[in-house]
Design an enzyme around this catalytic site. Structure first.
Site, PDB file in Angstrom:
ATOM      1  N   HIS A 124       0.813  -1.220   0.000  1.00  0.00           N
ATOM      2  CA  HIS A 124       0.000   0.000   0.000  1.00  0.00           C
ATOM      3  C   HIS A 124       0.849   1.274   0.000  1.00  0.00           C
ATOM      4  CE1 HIS A 124       0.463  -0.065   4.523  1.00  0.00           C
ATOM      5  NE2 HIS A 124       0.454   1.241   4.327  1.00  0.00           N
ATOM      6  N   ASP A 172      -0.069  -7.642   1.575  1.00  0.00           N
ATOM      7  CA  ASP A 172       0.408  -6.261   1.582  1.00  0.00           C
ATOM      8  C   ASP A 172       1.942  -6.247   1.625  1.00  0.00           C
ATOM      9  OD1 ASP A 172       0.512  -3.534   1.684  1.00  0.00           O
ATOM     10  OD2 ASP A 172      -0.163  -3.363   3.762  1.00  0.00           O
ATOM     11  N   GLN A 264       0.684   5.661  12.350  1.00  0.00           N
ATOM     12  CA  GLN A 264       0.713   6.269  11.029  1.00  0.00           C
ATOM     13  C   GLN A 264       2.122   6.782  10.713  1.00  0.00           C
ATOM     14  OE1 GLN A 264      -2.123   6.343  12.809  1.00  0.00           O
ATOM     15  NE2 GLN A 264      -3.258   5.269  11.219  1.00  0.00           N
ATOM     16  N   GLY A 265       2.608   6.426   9.531  1.00  0.00           N
ATOM     17  CA  GLY A 265       3.957   6.792   9.126  1.00  0.00           C
ATOM     18  C   GLY A 265       4.952   5.657   9.257  1.00  0.00           C
ATOM     19  N   ASP A 266       4.579   4.615  10.004  1.00  0.00           N
ATOM     20  CA  ASP A 266       5.464   3.458  10.161  1.00  0.00           C
ATOM     21  C   ASP A 266       5.246   2.417   9.067  1.00  0.00           C
ATOM     22  OD1 ASP A 266       6.786   4.281  12.534  1.00  0.00           O
ATOM     23  OD2 ASP A 266       5.037   3.706  13.719  1.00  0.00           O
ATOM     24  N   SER A 267       4.239   2.600   8.233  1.00  0.00           N
ATOM     25  CA  SER A 267       3.906   1.637   7.192  1.00  0.00           C
ATOM     26  C   SER A 267       5.127   1.204   6.388  1.00  0.00           C
ATOM     27  CB  SER A 267       2.882   2.237   6.223  1.00  0.00           C
ATOM     28  OG  SER A 267       1.583   2.146   6.744  1.00  0.00           O
TER      29      SER A 267
END
Length: 373
Positions: A124, A172, A264-267
Site C-alpha cells: 500500500h 500487503d 501512522q507513518g510506520d507503514s
C-alpha cells in the site's frame, strides 16, 4: 476503381507465391519481435489472411543475470555500544537496514534493506506509483540532520504482490529494486529474512520507524522503536478485528490492553525479532494496518514474511545476500565510527508509540478506523 482491385489482387498473389515458394523467411527473434515484423502493406495484407501463429517470448521468466562477485557478509546485526531493553536509548544506525521511502524528497513510508539490491516494504506504500516518483534513503536517523552521510538510491523496478487486496490489505508486500546496488560495509547491513516455518508466537518483537509517537500526532524526526509481543493467530482473531479480517498472511503484535504499537507513518517498516542463537535480527513482519494506534484489543497488524520467502527468493536472484553467523552476535558490542561520532552529539528517542506515559493517544479521533498505517 476496377484497376485498383486488380492491382491489389496481383500483389496478394505475388506475396503468396513468394511466401510459400521461398524458404528463407526470417523467423521471429528477440531482435525482430513479431509485433514489429509487419512493417509494410504486403505484410499487413498477409497478416489478415494468414496470421502469424508464432508464440511471443514469455515476459514472466526471470532473465539470466551475469555472475556477480559477492563478498561474504552478515545480516541482522545491530550497531550499538549498549542496549536498554524497552528503554528510550537507541543508537544512530542501530538498525542499519532501515529504509526511508521518499516521494518528491519527503519521507512517507518505511522499508527494510534485505540485500544489496532490494528493499522490502508494504504494497500500500507503493501501489499506483511510478518508479520515478519514489527514491530510497538508507542510514538516516534524524530526518532533519543534514550533517549525516546517507545513501540515496533511485528505483529500477517496483514489484507489488499480484494478490494484494485493497479491500482487506491481504498480501500487503512489495519489493523495490535499486538502479544500482549498495555496498554492504559498515555501518550498512541488511536484515535477515524470517525463518521458514517459525510463527514467532509469544516472542518479543521490535518495530522501528519514523511514524507518529501518538495517535493523531506528527511523524517523528528521529528513528523510533517499540517492543511488542507477537500474538498467536487464535488470539488475534479473538480481538476486535474478528476472524474474517485476519488472514493467514497476517501477523498481529501488541498488548491486549494496548499502550504500545506502530502508528501512522510506520507503514512498510520492519517488525523484527533477534534469533536466540545468533542474535541476528530476522524480519518477521512488515507494518501494514491497524485501528488507531495502541488501542486496547486492537493490535498492530503486519504482513507475515514467512508466507513470502519463495516469492522474495524468485525475484531477488540477481542480488548479493548476507547470512547470519557468529559474527552477528559479536558485532553487537561494537559500533561504527560514524555512529559513535553522531551519538556523542545527540540523544536518541522513545518507542514508536508508547502510551503508557500519555493519556491523549488513545482518545484521539484524527485517524480513520482500520486504515493502513
Amino acid at each position: 476503381m476496377a484497376y485498383k482491385y486488380h492491382w491489389l489482387a496481383a500483389l496478394i498473389l505475388v506475396h503468396v507465391f513468394l511466401h510459400y515458394g521461398v524458404a528463407s523467411v526470417v523467423p521471429a527473434t528477440a531482435a525482430t519481435p513479431t509485433a514489429l515484423r509487419q512493417d509494410n502493406i504486403i505484410g499487413w495484407i498477409t497478416a489478415i489472411f494468414r496470421p502469424n501463429t508464432t508464440a511471443s517470448p514469455s515476459t514472466s521468466a526471470t532473465p539470466a543475470t551475469p555472475m556477480r562477485n559477492c563478498p561474504s557478509c552478515n545480516c541482522g546485526s545491530i550497531n550499538t555500544f549498549h542496549r536498554i531493553v524497552g528503554g528510550m536509548d537507541t543508537e544512530v544506525n542501530e538498525y542499519p537496514w532501515m529504509a526511508m521511502l521518499m516521494r518528491r524528497g519527503d519521507f512517507y513510508c518505511g522499508g527494510a534493506l534485505i540485500n544489496d539490491q532490494y528493499v522490502l516494504t508494504a504494497a500500500h506504500c507503493v501501489r499506483g506509483f511510478n518508479k520515478r516518483q519514489i527514491s530510497v534513503r538508507l542510514l538516516s536517523h534524524n530526518r532533519t540532520d543534514g550533517r549525516v552521510s546517507t545513501i540515496d538510491r533511485q528505483l529500477d523496478k517496483i514489484m507489488v504482490h499480484d494478490g494484494y487486496s485493497t479491500r482487506n490489505l491481504d498480501n500487503d508486500i512489495a519489493l523495490l529494486r535499486f538502479t544500482e546496488p549498495v555496498e554492504l560495509r559498515d555501518p550498512l547491513r541488511p536484515v535477515c529474512l524470517a525463518e521458514a516455518g517459525n510463527t514467532y508466537d509469544g516472542e518479543l518483537a521490535v518495530v522501528t520507524g519514523w511514524g507518529a509517537v501518538k495517535e493523531g500526532g506528527f511523524i517523528a524526526d528521529r528513528l523510533q522503536e517499540v517492543q511488542v509481543p507477537v500474538m498467536s493467530q487464535e488470539t488475534c482473531r479473538k480481538s476486535k478485528y474478528g476472524s474474517d479480517r485476519i488472514t493467514d498472511n497476517m501477523l498481529c503484535a501488541g498488548y491486549p490492553e494496548g499502550g504500545k504499537d506502530s502508528c501512522q507513518g510506520d507503514s512498510g517498516g520492519p517488525l523484527h525479532i533477534p534469533n536466540n542463537a545468533t542474535k541476528a535480527y530476522q524480519l518477521a513482519g512488515v507494518v501494514s494496518w491497524g485501528e488507531g494506534c495502541a488501542r486496547p484489543n486492537a493490535p498492530g497488524v503486519y504482513t507475515r514474511v514467512t508466507q513470502y520467502l519463495d516469492w522474495i527468493e524468485t525475484r531477488t536472484g540477481d542480488s548479493c545476500k548476507c547470512v547470519a553467523g557468529s559474527e552477528a552476535a559479536e558485532s553487537e558490542s561494537s559500533s561504527t565510527t560514524q555512529a559513535a561520532e553522531i551519538a556523542n552529539s545527540e540523544s536518541s528517542t522513545q518507542s514508536v508509540v508508547d502510551t503508557t506515559s500519555t493519556t491523549a493517544a488513545s482518545e484521539s479521533s484524527n485517524n480513520q478506523e482500520g486504515s493502513a498505517l
